[in-house]
Motif scaffolding. Structure first.
Motif, PDB file in Angstrom:
ATOM      1  N   ALA A  18      44.308  12.653  43.475  1.00  0.00           N
ATOM      2  CA  ALA A  18      43.092  13.377  43.841  1.00  0.00           C
ATOM      3  C   ALA A  18      42.949  14.560  42.905  1.00  0.00           C
ATOM      4  O   ALA A  18      43.914  14.977  42.247  1.00  0.00           O
ATOM      5  N   SER A  19      41.763  15.110  42.856  1.00  0.00           N
ATOM      6  CA  SER A  19      41.550  16.310  42.064  1.00  0.00           C
ATOM      7  C   SER A  19      42.067  17.529  42.818  1.00  0.00           C
ATOM      8  O   SER A  19      42.204  17.519  44.044  1.00  0.00           O
ATOM      9  N   ALA A  20      42.335  18.599  42.059  1.00  0.00           N
ATOM     10  CA  ALA A  20      42.777  19.836  42.693  1.00  0.00           C
ATOM     11  C   ALA A  20      41.710  20.358  43.647  1.00  0.00           C
ATOM     12  O   ALA A  20      42.013  20.910  44.714  1.00  0.00           O
ATOM     13  N   ALA A  21      40.435  20.179  43.275  1.00  0.00           N
ATOM     14  CA  ALA A  21      39.336  20.653  44.120  1.00  0.00           C
ATOM     15  C   ALA A  21      39.330  19.931  45.463  1.00  0.00           C
ATOM     16  O   ALA A  21      39.120  20.545  46.521  1.00  0.00           O
ATOM     17  N   LEU A  67      35.707   3.503  37.222  1.00  0.00           N
ATOM     18  CA  LEU A  67      34.687   4.199  37.998  1.00  0.00           C
ATOM     19  C   LEU A  67      35.328   5.006  39.116  1.00  0.00           C
ATOM     20  O   LEU A  67      34.946   6.153  39.377  1.00  0.00           O
ATOM     21  N   GLY A  68      36.320   4.420  39.775  1.00  0.00           N
ATOM     22  CA  GLY A  68      37.001   5.129  40.842  1.00  0.00           C
ATOM     23  C   GLY A  68      37.706   6.383  40.353  1.00  0.00           C
ATOM     24  O   GLY A  68      37.651   7.435  40.996  1.00  0.00           O
ATOM     25  N   VAL A  69      38.379   6.277  39.211  1.00  0.00           N
ATOM     26  CA  VAL A  69      39.062   7.440  38.641  1.00  0.00           C
ATOM     27  C   VAL A  69      38.062   8.526  38.277  1.00  0.00           C
ATOM     28  O   VAL A  69      38.296   9.717  38.519  1.00  0.00           O
ATOM     29  N   ALA A  70      36.927   8.127  37.696  1.00  0.00           N
ATOM     30  CA  ALA A  70      35.896   9.101  37.348  1.00  0.00           C
ATOM     31  C   ALA A  70      35.401   9.837  38.587  1.00  0.00           C
ATOM     32  O   ALA A  70      35.180  11.057  38.563  1.00  0.00           O
ATOM     33  N   ALA A  71      35.252   9.103  39.693  1.00  0.00           N
ATOM     34  CA  ALA A  71      34.819   9.734  40.937  1.00  0.00           C
ATOM     35  C   ALA A  71      35.897  10.666  41.481  1.00  0.00           C
ATOM     36  O   ALA A  71      35.595  11.760  41.975  1.00  0.00           O
ATOM     37  N   TYR A  93      43.959   5.201  45.142  1.00  0.00           N
ATOM     38  CA  TYR A  93      45.227   4.486  44.949  1.00  0.00           C
ATOM     39  C   TYR A  93      45.138   3.765  43.613  1.00  0.00           C
ATOM     40  O   TYR A  93      44.253   2.923  43.402  1.00  0.00           O
ATOM     41  N   VAL A  94      46.044   4.107  42.676  1.00  0.00           N
ATOM     42  CA  VAL A  94      45.942   3.560  41.322  1.00  0.00           C
ATOM     43  C   VAL A  94      47.322   3.255  40.751  1.00  0.00           C
ATOM     44  O   VAL A  94      48.337   3.778  41.214  1.00  0.00           O
ATOM     45  N   ALA A  95      47.320   2.430  39.700  1.00  0.00           N
ATOM     46  CA  ALA A  95      48.517   2.264  38.886  1.00  0.00           C
ATOM     47  C   ALA A  95      48.679   3.518  38.037  1.00  0.00           C
ATOM     48  O   ALA A  95      47.702   4.033  37.477  1.00  0.00           O
ATOM     49  N   ASP A  96      49.900   4.023  37.939  1.00  0.00           N
ATOM     50  CA  ASP A  96      50.084   5.276  37.200  1.00  0.00           C
ATOM     51  C   ASP A  96      49.679   5.151  35.732  1.00  0.00           C
ATOM     52  O   ASP A  96      49.347   6.146  35.084  1.00  0.00           O
ATOM     53  N   THR A  97      49.682   3.922  35.203  1.00  0.00           N
ATOM     54  CA  THR A  97      49.287   3.725  33.804  1.00  0.00           C
ATOM     55  C   THR A  97      47.841   4.133  33.560  1.00  0.00           C
ATOM     56  O   THR A  97      47.475   4.469  32.435  1.00  0.00           O
ATOM     57  N   MET A  98      47.015   4.118  34.598  1.00  0.00           N
ATOM     58  CA  MET A  98      45.599   4.426  34.438  1.00  0.00           C
ATOM     59  C   MET A  98      45.324   5.911  34.301  1.00  0.00           C
ATOM     60  O   MET A  98      44.288   6.300  33.748  1.00  0.00           O
ATOM     61  N   VAL A  99      46.217   6.745  34.817  1.00  0.00           N
ATOM     62  CA  VAL A  99      45.873   8.166  34.952  1.00  0.00           C
ATOM     63  C   VAL A  99      46.911   9.093  34.329  1.00  0.00           C
ATOM     64  O   VAL A  99      46.924  10.293  34.629  1.00  0.00           O
ATOM     65  N   ARG A 100      47.777   8.579  33.471  1.00  0.00           N
ATOM     66  CA  ARG A 100      48.838   9.428  32.920  1.00  0.00           C
ATOM     67  C   ARG A 100      48.282  10.642  32.183  1.00  0.00           C
ATOM     68  O   ARG A 100      48.802  11.759  32.313  1.00  0.00           O
ATOM     69  N   GLU A 101      47.223  10.445  31.416  1.00  0.00           N
ATOM     70  CA  GLU A 101      46.657  11.572  30.665  1.00  0.00           C
ATOM     71  C   GLU A 101      46.081  12.623  31.607  1.00  0.00           C
ATOM     72  O   GLU A 101      46.234  13.829  31.379  1.00  0.00           O
ATOM     73  N   HIS A 102      45.412  12.182  32.666  1.00  0.00           N
ATOM     74  CA  HIS A 102      44.816  13.126  33.615  1.00  0.00           C
ATOM     75  C   HIS A 102      45.893  13.863  34.411  1.00  0.00           C
ATOM     76  O   HIS A 102      45.718  15.036  34.756  1.00  0.00           O
ATOM     77  N   LEU A 103      47.002  13.195  34.698  1.00  0.00           N
ATOM     78  CA  LEU A 103      48.102  13.871  35.382  1.00  0.00           C
ATOM     79  C   LEU A 103      48.754  14.901  34.460  1.00  0.00           C
ATOM     80  O   LEU A 103      49.090  16.011  34.892  1.00  0.00           O
TER      81      LEU A 103
END
Length: 302
Positions: free
Chosen positions: A172-175, A231-235, A244-254
């Motif tokens: 989730a986002s910090a916000a 689309l879900g990650v963008a939202a 709920y995602v695979a960590d490979t999708m969001v490593r840069e954002h984390l």
């Protein structure tokens, strides 16, 4: 009857139509228009003196004669293709064509990173990648292979690992977390805004969790449902909810801090990406080159 040179091409067209059960899709595979394919088939039927397909506006099905012809020539034509593929190994520059069906997450993080190297190293190989999350019969649809997460590959297929195992996390986002707080247990998700996922068989995915010997599958609530992880990650980045995602999708954002993880001690490890293909066919040389390159570069580890 005497076998004519044109019969060989028309019989190969017949096999493609039989495989796709559709003139347009068979034409796309062969590089021909549906009308040209239909004309060639009519010529073959006239020479043979039998109807090979029952054709309506909604369906294309084999007649009894078509079924018999298909059974008789499918294996010989496959053997010819395999023989040509063997000869191709003696070329200085490999050639051939490969059609892959790939889910969008794998397209972004597994396939895309190797494409520049592949086209540079094998310029005479035609690689066609179709990106879709729908669960299909890749062989029936005319693909040489597909890519899926481990554990979801059909049992009658041969599978090869293309990545390391994958950790499934809730982000989730910090916000969002500042506004709604962080769940402390998977059961707390019923009080949160969740971005739900519609998977390839059209069902809603139940978020899976593991801790020690506990295993949970939660049907989460939420007003937003997506069938595209991007689309879900963008939202989620904009604070729409937990995802709920695979960590490979969001490593840069984390790494950048734009997304945070929750329920870390419940995050399960699942099988990585696997490529799969028919156990009844010899692996085309061009497909083997693609598999070897992905395993060599290992963009998601191995």
């Amino acid at each position: 009857m005497q076998f004519r040179r044109s019969d060989f091409a028309d019989l190969s067209y017949f096999l493609e139509i039989a495989r796709h059960r559709n003139f347009r899709r068979a034409g796309l595979e062969l590089g021909l228009s549906a009308s040209a394919l239909s004309h060639a088939l009519r010529g073959l039927e006239e020479r043979l003196g039998v109807r090979l397909f029952n054709r309506t506006s909604r369906s294309v099905t084999l007649t009894a004669a078509g079924e018999a012809l298909h059974a008789a020539i499918q294996e010989p034509f496959a053997q010819i293709g395999q023989s040509l593929d063997i000869v191709n190994r003696f070329r200085d520059a490999p050639m051939g064509r490969v059609r892959l069906n790939v889910p969008n997450d794998a397209a972004d993080h597994l396939v895309a990173p190797v494409l520049p190297t592949f086209v540079e190293r094998y310029p005479d190989v035609e690689l066609e990648v179709s990106v879709s999350n729908r669960l299909i019969d890749v062989i029936e649809a005319g693909y040489d292979a597909g890519i899926r997460y481990g554990g979801t590959v059909p049992e009658d297929m041969i599978a090869q690992r293309l990545s390391a195992d994958i950790r499934w996390i809730v982000i989730a986002s910090a916000a969002y977390l500042k506004r709604f707080g962080a769940p402390q247990h998977p059961d707390d998700l019923v009080a949160h805004r969740c971005i739900r996922i519609r998977i390839g068989d059209e069902s809603l995915y139940r978020w899976e969790f593991e801790r020690s010997e506990e295993h949970l599958a939660i049907a989460v609530p939420g007003s937003l449902t997506v069938d595209d992880g991007r689309l879900g990650v963008a939202a989620a980045l904009e604070g729409a909810g937990l995802m709920y995602v695979a960590d490979t999708m969001v490593r840069e954002h984390l790494a950048s801090g734009r997304l945070k993880t929750v329920l870390d001690d419940w995050a399960p490890i699942g099988g990585g990406y696997h490529i799969y293909y028919s156990s009844r066919r010899q692996v085309p040389a061009a497909l083997r080159l693609f598999i070897d390159l992905v395993r060599e570069m290992a963009p998601l580890g191995l």
